[in-house]
Design a protein around this motif. Sequence first.
Motif, PDB file in Angstrom:
ATOM      1  N   ASN A 133      63.038  97.038  35.010  1.00 38.39           N
ATOM      2  CA  ASN A 133      62.281  95.880  34.537  1.00 38.39           C
ATOM      3  C   ASN A 133      62.405  95.657  33.041  1.00 38.39           C
ATOM      4  O   ASN A 133      61.665  94.866  32.482  1.00 38.39           O
TER       5      ASN A 133
ATOM      6  N   GLU B 222      67.883  93.889  39.367  1.00 36.01           N
ATOM      7  CA  GLU B 222      66.916  94.967  39.223  1.00 36.01           C
ATOM      8  C   GLU B 222      66.428  95.492  40.562  1.00 36.01           C
ATOM      9  O   GLU B 222      66.048  96.655  40.681  1.00 36.01           O
TER      10      GLU B 222
ATOM     11  N   ARG C 100      54.973  98.516  36.369  1.00 35.55           N
ATOM     12  CA  ARG C 100      56.331  99.011  36.403  1.00 35.55           C
ATOM     13  C   ARG C 100      56.469 100.280  37.224  1.00 35.55           C
ATOM     14  O   ARG C 100      57.527 100.871  37.273  1.00 35.55           O
TER      15      ARG C 100
ATOM     16  N   SER D  24      57.811  93.136  32.574  1.00 36.12           N
ATOM     17  CA  SER D  24      58.024  91.861  33.254  1.00 36.12           C
ATOM     18  C   SER D  24      56.728  91.059  33.203  1.00 36.12           C
ATOM     19  O   SER D  24      55.653  91.599  33.471  1.00 36.12           O
TER      20      SER D  24
ATOM     21  N   THR E 295      61.694  88.959  32.336  1.00 37.61           N
ATOM     22  CA  THR E 295      61.701  90.308  31.796  1.00 37.61           C
ATOM     23  C   THR E 295      61.863  90.221  30.287  1.00 37.61           C
ATOM     24  O   THR E 295      62.771  89.541  29.799  1.00 37.61           O
TER      25      THR E 295
ATOM     26  N   SER F 111      66.767  86.816  33.946  1.00 38.12           N
ATOM     27  CA  SER F 111      65.491  87.212  34.532  1.00 38.12           C
ATOM     28  C   SER F 111      64.482  86.065  34.578  1.00 38.12           C
ATOM     29  O   SER F 111      63.438  86.196  35.216  1.00 38.12           O
TER      30      SER F 111
ATOM     31  N   SER G 257      58.456  83.621  35.695  1.00 37.40           N
ATOM     32  CA  SER G 257      58.438  85.074  35.488  1.00 37.40           C
ATOM     33  C   SER G 257      59.724  85.463  34.777  1.00 37.40           C
ATOM     34  O   SER G 257      60.771  84.841  34.978  1.00 37.40           O
TER      35      SER G 257
END
Length: 395
Positions: free
Chosen positions: A249, A264, A169, A108, A86, A141, A84
């Motif tokens: 994000n 975040e 988001r 993201s 961003t 991220s 994962s």
Amino acid sequence: MLNTWRFWIWGLWLALLGLRPVQAAYAAEYRPLAPAPRAGLTADWLIFNEPRNRLVLYLPDYHAPVHAYYQWLSIRPGKPLRISFTARERLSLFLDNRLVFSARTPASYTIDLAALLPPGSQPGSHLLCVWQPDAVPNLASFTNTVPLAVTTKAGEPRTAPLAAQPRPRGHQGQNVFVAFLLLIGLCYGGLRASYQPSFARIYQLDGLWGKATTDQDFLVKPTLTWLNLVLVLLFSLSFALLLVAIHTNIQSIVILRALFDVAESAIVVRVLLYTVLVAGFVLGKYLFLELMGYIFDVTELVTLQYREFIRTILFMGLFLPVVMLLYLGLNQRLPETVLWVSNGVVSLLLIGTVLRVGRTLHRKTSLLNLHLFSYLCATEVIPLIILLKLIVFTY
């Protein structure tokens, strides 16, 4: 006797080499071990060293930031390897120099690298490349994602397939935003009830673009009163809420992230940090104006300019909580529209402040004078361009 001489000759030769017989045996058997394959992402990124034509380890405090970063990953087809990250618009991922993903919108994402391999790929090391054409990718991220398990009909758990899709988001920080909005509303209501004459002198629509007598009534009052200081803090908190909501994000403000690396998930910390930065900018602008006024020899305009700056941002900041309510209500269904509206309001606030300050200074002394126009550009226009670049035009 011959064997004895051979033994002494061999021992003398090893002594000349500085090795004992046992050490020589170990040296003959020593072989460097191959590096262990990486099953997932790590914090060790590589960059391309053009003079040496090879990939080298990226050291943030040593190398300058670049647009492309690499990692060798051990990937097996059919075995999920989910990550994962961003991404801003146009961020791209490459596997073995083949484009496998490109972000169309800032959000993201969670993807499975194993599913992106071409059919017939063999298990082994594959080169992952993260490339951002117009900025530095947000490497912090990029994390490994634990695959979600679902249950089959037979009761055996299996891994759920997952494509490259943006995560919503609108959920992160909702409660924090609502709590801060309630606090802002209560503070505005309390100040209006306690300081109604002074409060009305700032927050009246006809006074913002009204006649000269109305303007003079505020511009002759002291600037740094307790009421104005509290209103500046409320404006800073409202502006910080909107900035955090826009950039949640996304982490668009690269300079702020480089100076203050806040996670975040720490929404409260980010809101308070942005509040301090905005309040410091508003209060510190007076020192900047004093310095520029001394350089341009127009110190008599500094107080008038700063008072108009304070009055304009306080008035326009009253609409920021309304935009936050729009964000909380529509961000899940219309995220791009809310993003455009939020950035539009921020742009209007910044541009409107500059226009209002320029209008007031022009009524005091004509800005057709090249010297005064240069002073206005140095104190208002150039900072406006910098703020627009940092806050709005970052996608």
